[in-house]
Design an enzyme around this catalytic site. Structure first.
Site, PDB file in Angstrom:
ATOM      1  CD  GLN A 113       6.073 -27.749 -20.401  1.00 54.36           C
ATOM      2  OE1 GLN A 113       5.965 -27.917 -21.615  1.00 54.36           O
ATOM      3  NE2 GLN A 113       7.090 -27.102 -19.869  1.00 54.36           N
ATOM      4  N   GLY A 114       2.051 -28.279 -17.566  1.00 53.38           N
ATOM      5  CA  GLY A 114       1.256 -27.141 -17.088  1.00 53.38           C
ATOM      6  C   GLY A 114       2.146 -26.045 -16.539  1.00 53.38           C
ATOM      7  CE1 TYR A 115       6.585 -27.193 -15.806  1.00 47.45           C
ATOM      8  CE2 TYR A 115       8.292 -26.118 -17.111  1.00 47.45           C
ATOM      9  CZ  TYR A 115       7.912 -27.112 -16.229  1.00 47.45           C
ATOM     10  OH  TYR A 115       8.841 -28.003 -15.782  1.00 47.45           O
TER      11      TYR A 115
ATOM     12  CD  GLU B 137      13.360 -29.042 -23.121  1.00 42.89           C
ATOM     13  OE1 GLU B 137      13.453 -27.993 -22.473  1.00 42.89           O
ATOM     14  OE2 GLU B 137      12.581 -29.184 -24.069  1.00 42.89           O
TER      15      GLU B 137
ATOM     16  CB  SER C 193       9.824 -15.577 -27.505  1.00 41.00           C
ATOM     17  OG  SER C 193      10.461 -14.639 -26.659  1.00 41.00           O
TER      18      SER C 193
ATOM     19  CD  GLU D   1      11.248 -11.570 -29.867  1.00 38.13           C
ATOM     20  OE1 GLU D   1      10.676 -12.616 -29.502  1.00 38.13           O
ATOM     21  OE2 GLU D   1      11.319 -11.238 -31.067  1.00 38.13           O
TER      22      GLU D   1
END
Lengths: 398, 370
Positions: A130-132, A248, A375, A377
């Site tokens: 995955q390239g995010y 997902e 995250s 947060e």
């Protein structure tokens, strides 16, 4: 029993028998008790496991058969998840490909793209990354800077992606790339499929706190990618990523096994001495253990509820943030408790550690759970804004 | 067993919420708090007739006695909504007393009493705790004489809602040393109810003294008490869930409305994250509480431990959520005028009552063989 229910029951029985015969012995011996991260040295074994599942017809149950699926129902999918947990089966290796790239291709890809990629992802013949995230685009993902500039029949890609799991082994990477720098940041992003063997790609491993290489940084320098590798419209990437994300976050059934861990921790605490008596008799430890036991029951009930809601056809939506937040923070408390139960031995590592140091390793890994995939947060912002309806925070920049 | 509420259960919840917010809003609760004993009794009578007409007094009891023979999930829904409304009433004591009668009384007395309870003709309070706590082996309250015409002597402490009840179910030692349940007329001779200043004005507690009061033996203490305790713990958890939800709703509304530095305070992450934590705690408390309710409904042997888990988690969560509610309201959260303090006080009482969370955690540890 209805005809449908008896068909499912028979299917479940077949699957259960198949799993009993096919879950690999090495896995049972080394990892069945702690089925989480798979070490790099087992990469090819875990890849073979996914191929075995695929060939037996136990991958992609709900997808149509022309793309390698089985054309079954969501109920089969649920039964499969339950049985995999029950059997203590290994995870699949190509998870990001299956969970993120396949849904993107099916919803937004061309027929050629679906035929070319989907089956190879499901069978783990090609490993996907995955390239995010980028060094400058973590929680604020939409500010990503990796550029894809059209040049004839190719995009020329420059930039870098980070936290790329299986970057060393990956055959392909699906990337969010900036295709238009002159519009609102979310509007100028494309979803591009890149062959990792293309000239100009450099993969550098990142050693993490457990001393493992689990992820990498990928550098792109004038990498030429055929235009037909763009999924959807060149500025549709953000929409695609969000669409996939919404599909997902199913409930994580693997956590239903945490009850076994609590039992293991109790056993360990009986064998560890503190202040001249078994740690299991220490009132403070008992409180902490019981609190984890209760929190496990809470999470278990919430996961079962999420399963029931999915069965009833309700979408999880932002409520999945609640589970992500709770599970990841619970993991930290549980693994710390497991190590406390080992007494002084919990400072030992790998071969000198109890159970090959799996709990030491998990305690460290649990620090990552509250960071990746949004995250804690960010999850709290999502809960506050999308569930409670509090005002969105002021965003700087474009 | 599904974790989701059925359509009927959702309707019950919606009807309960509408009924309570229409007829018993916080203005009613405040008026009740300010009322003298006579006024309270009058309000109590009207309230009880209302609860009977809603069918809430016989949710668990057989249809032959006028109940609706539903289950603990329905009972938990109603308790949650009552907790949300902070309604002062002998509802919980009556429910627990009924469960004791159901398990301990002779078939004839069981039918008579449950029938009267379902019709709304009786309210009960439970008198168990003494200075030494709730340990049956240490009861100093004693009953003497024949089963139908016993004489009761001793002092029970922290009896909730005692003046609102017309009968008391009292746990006492009998002459053979075995603890037993006694049925006592609250207005009878030799019964003294002493009002105590209680922090939680919505559920005041009383000292009740018996000086040769007439007492009818209902049945053995222990088996009925074990079951009633599971109900009590689950009920306090359910009230906590309802309270959490109301505090959260009020607090989020306030955070959207209150402007400082030119923006609603709810736009600040410090406030958002607190509110998110409140929701996480509320939903978690709900999950474990309804798990306990379903376990009770199934008559499962695990019900007692599930109820302990719910009691420990939900009542602790309620105290934290109520405290955060005060904090986010700022200065006005510390005033009598705003409702925050009523929830905090109820939460605190619920946490202490029927076993502190620490005691329940110890039960959970011991129950798992740790």
């Amino acid at each position: 029993m209805t005809e449908e229910a008896s068909e499912i029951a028979a299917w479940r029985a077949d699957l259960r028998r198949w799993l009993e015969a096919n879950v690999p012995a090495w896995w049972q011996e080394e990892f069945a008790a702690t089925p989480f991260e798979v070490p790099e040295r087992r990469f090819e074994d875990i890849r073979a496991w996914q191929r075995t599942l695929f060939e037996a017809g136990y991958m992609a149950l709900t997808l149509p058969s022309e793309y390698g699926g089985q054309g079954l129902t969501a109920e089969h999918e649920r039964v499969r998840a339950e049985e995999l947990v029950r059997a203590g089966a290994p995870p699949i290796v190509n998870e990001v490909g299956v969970k993120l790239c396949v849904p993107a291709l099916l919803a937004f890809g061309t027929e050629e793209q679906k035929q070319r990629y989907v089956r190879n992802i499901l069978s783990a013949r090609e490993i996907w990354c995955q390239g995010y995230s980028e060094p400058g685009a973590g929680s604020d993902l939409a500010s990503l800077q990796t550029r894809a500039v059209r040049d004839g029949d190719a995009y020329v890609v420059n930039g870098t992606k980070i936290w790329t799991t299986y970057g060393m082994q990956g055959d392909w990477i699906f990337c969010l790339v900036r295709t238009d720098p002159n519009v609102r940041k979310q509007a100028g992003i494309g979803f591009l499929l890149i062959d990792m063997k293309t000239p100009g790609i450099d993969v550098r491993p990142i050693v993490n706190v457990t001393t493992d290489v689990d992820f990498c940084q990928v550098f792109f320098e004038d990498v030429r990618v055929p235009v037909e590798n763009m999924v959807g419209h060149p500025t549709q990437g953000w929409e695609i990523a969000n669409h996939v994300l919404a599909h997902e976050r199913g409930p994580n059934l693997a956590m239903l096994r945490y009850g076994d861990f609590l039992e293991q921790i109790a056993q360990r605490a009986r064998a560890t001495t503190r202040a001249g008596r078994p740690l299991a008799e220490d009132p403070m430890f008992r409180q902490r253990w019981a609190q984890c036991r209760i929190e496990f029951e809470v999470l278990k009930q919430q996961v079962l509820q999420a399963v029931d809601e999915a069965r009833a056809g309700r979408k999880a939506g932002p409520a999945s943030s609640l589970l992500k937040l709770q599970t990841s923070e619970f993991d930290q408390r549980l693994s710390r408790l497991a190590n406390e139960a080992q007494g002084l031995a919990s400072q030992l590592w790998l071969e000198d550690g109890i159970d090959r140091g799996i709990w030491q390793w998990r305690e460290l890994w649990s620090r990552a759970y509250t960071i990746f995939a949004g995250s804690s947060e960010i999850q709290r912002n999502i809960i506050a804004e999308r569930i409670l309806g509090l005002p969105r925070h002021a965003k700087g920049g474009k | 067993m599904s974790t989701l509420l059925t359509e009927d259960q959702q309707l019950l919840r919606a009807a309960a919420r509408e009924f309570l917010s229409d007829r018993y809003p916080m203005t009613w609760v405040r008026a009740w708090i300010d009322a003298d004993p006579a006024e309270r009794a009058a309000r109590q009578q009207a309230l009880w007739a209302d609860l009977a007409s809603m069918g809430w007094l016989g949710l668990l009891w057989p249809e032959e006695y006028g109940g609706s023979a539903l289950g603990f999930v329905e009972q938990t829904i109603v308790l949650e909504e009552l907790g949300r409304s902070l309604l002062p009433s002998p509802y919980l004591g009556t429910l627990l007393g009924a469960s004791i009668v159901d398990r301990a009384a002779s078939p004839a007395r069981r039918g008579e009493i449950l029938g009267a309870l379902c019709r709304g003709e009786r309210t009960l309070a439970l008198a168990v705790v003494e200075d030494a706590g709730g340990d049956a082996a240490a009861f100093t309250t004693r009953v003497t004489g024949p089963p139908d015409e016993g004489r009761l002597t001793g002092t029970k402490r922290f009896v909730p809602d005692a003046p609102l009840a017309d009968r008391l179910l009292v746990a006492a030692s009998s002459e053979d040393g075995e603890p037993t349940w006694l049925w006592v007329d609250a207005a009878g001779k030799g019964v003294g109810i002493e009002a105590l200043e209680t922090m939680d004005a919505t559920r005041p507690v009383y000292d009740v003294t018996f000086d040769g009061a007439a007492a009818e033996r209902i049945g053995d203490f222990a088996p009925a008490w074990a079951h009633a305790q599971s109900i009590h713990w689950t009920a306090l958890a359910a009230e906590a869930v309802g309270g959490c939800e109301k505090v959260l709703a009020d607090t989020v509304a306030y955070a959207k409305d209150r402007v400082q530095f030119g923006v609603p305070i709810g736009a600040n992450q410090a406030i958002k994250h607190k509110c998110s934590n409140m929701l996480v705690r509320t939903e978690a408390a709900r999950a474990i509480t309804y798990h306990a309710a379903r376990t009770l409904a199934a008559g499962d042997g695990e019900a007692s431990l599930a109820a302990s888990m719910a009691k420990a988690y939900a009542t602790e969560a309620y105290r934290e959520v109520a405290a955060d509610g005060i904090q986010i309201h700022g200065g006005v959260g510390f005033t009598w005028e705003f409702d925050c303090h009523f929830f905090y006080k109820r939460a605190r009482a619920g946490e202490l009552t029927a076993g502190h969370p620490d005691e329940h955690r110890e039960r959970v540890a011991a129950g798992a063989g740790l």
